[in-house]
Design an enzyme around this catalytic site. Structure first.
Site, mmCIF file in Angstrom:
data_model
loop_
_atom_site.group_PDB
_atom_site.id
_atom_site.type_symbol
_atom_site.label_atom_id
_atom_site.label_comp_id
_atom_site.label_asym_id
_atom_site.label_seq_id
_atom_site.Cartn_x
_atom_site.Cartn_y
_atom_site.Cartn_z
ATOM 1 N N SER A 1 43.358 46.487 35.737
ATOM 2 C CA SER A 1 41.989 46.211 36.151
ATOM 3 C C SER A 1 41.585 44.789 35.756
ATOM 4 O O SER A 1 42.263 43.835 36.133
ATOM 5 C CB SER A 1 41.051 47.267 35.576
ATOM 6 O OG SER A 1 39.843 47.316 36.291
ATOM 7 N N ASP B 1 42.337 51.776 40.449
ATOM 8 C CA ASP B 1 42.326 51.125 39.130
ATOM 9 C C ASP B 1 43.467 51.575 38.222
ATOM 10 O O ASP B 1 43.655 52.764 37.973
ATOM 11 C CB ASP B 1 40.985 51.456 38.469
ATOM 12 C CG ASP B 1 40.688 50.617 37.245
ATOM 13 O OD1 ASP B 1 41.591 50.403 36.428
ATOM 14 O OD2 ASP B 1 39.532 50.176 37.109
#
Length: 258
Positions: free
Chosen positions: A40, A152
């Site tokens: 991320s 993510d």
């Protein structure tokens, strides 16, 4: 032969800018980074640093970055935001290069939404890989990548230290910018509801993934919202403080005297 050092930069939204403070201290002590991995926001910092941009410029960029530059709303189907602005910014900063072209070998970690597996990306366009790694479920639309649907990386591997060991790192340093030691003061929006929920789940998973030989740096940024763009300077400073607290251990592992 000097041990190879790997640095894993964890997810956490704006709190991930604490990674810049950690890198500042590592540079100050002349600690080379042989491998990088990121999930991320950690992937954003990892690829931009690995691409050769001077750290002082990355810090200035982070301090002047505004949420409005990254937001591109879409008609909700699989996410509230398209994520194209993020991809375009990363493409610009990394000059449209591919992961395998980076001077520092770098892994970007995403999650296969259908299988729940961590997907470690080492090849392909950097901007596309990072766009997948930052695709927070419910906020950013997932990314289709070679037959997979990616979101993510922090969902299953918030601080991807295992990826570094697989790459050949002898000394693995992880930076965790999760909600600990304190939760955010207030929850103000649907984005923060989603981010805080995911943060709690990620933290529970991460506790079982720490290898006893890894060095874990935990900046005290839990009081900041993952969307705290107004607090970037303070977040970077916390990363620097945490790295200084860990530097003795790092130097010892490298066989050096501080």
């Amino acid at each position: 032969m000097a041990p190879k050092v790997g640095l894993a930069l964890g997810s956490g939204g704006v709190r991930g800018f604490a990674h810049l403070g950690v890198l500042k201290v590592l540079e100050e002590y002349g600690i080379p980074i042989d491998f990088l991995a990121g999930s991320s926001m950690g992937s954003v910092v990892a690829v931009t640093y690995a691409s050769g941009i001077e750290l002082r410029y990355l810090i200035k960029l982070a301090e002047h970055l505004r949420r409005s530059l990254l937001v591109d709303y879409t008609v909700p189907r699989l996410g509230l935001l398209k994520g194209e602005r993020v991809r375009e910014l990363v493409a610009l900063l990394t000059k449209n290069r591919r992961l395998e072209e980076l001077p520092i070998p770098t892994a970007v970690v995403a999650t296969d939404l259908l299988t729940g597996e961590a997907v470690v990306l080492r090849e392909g366009p950097i901007a596309d890989a990072v766009r997948a790694s930052v695709a927070i479920p419910g906020i950013f639309e997932p990314v289709e990548w070679q037959g997979r649907l990616l979101v993510d990386g922090g969902v299953v591997d918030r601080v991807p230290m295992a990826a570094l060991r697989a790459m050949g790192a002898d000394v693995v340093i992880g930076v965790d910018v999760s909600r600990k030691p304190a939760p955010p003061e207030r929850i103000r929006s649907i984005y923060e509801v989603i981010l805080q929920t995911i943060d709690i789940m990620e933290s529970q998973i991460f506790q079982g993934r720490i290898h006893p030989d890894d060095i874990l740096i935990t900046p005290a940024v839990g009081q900041h919202s993952p969307l705290s763009f107004q607090n970037v300077s303070a977040i970077i400073a916390e990363g620097e403080r945490a790295a200084r607290a860990a530097i003795g251990t790092i130097l010892e592992r490298l066989g050096r005297v501080g």
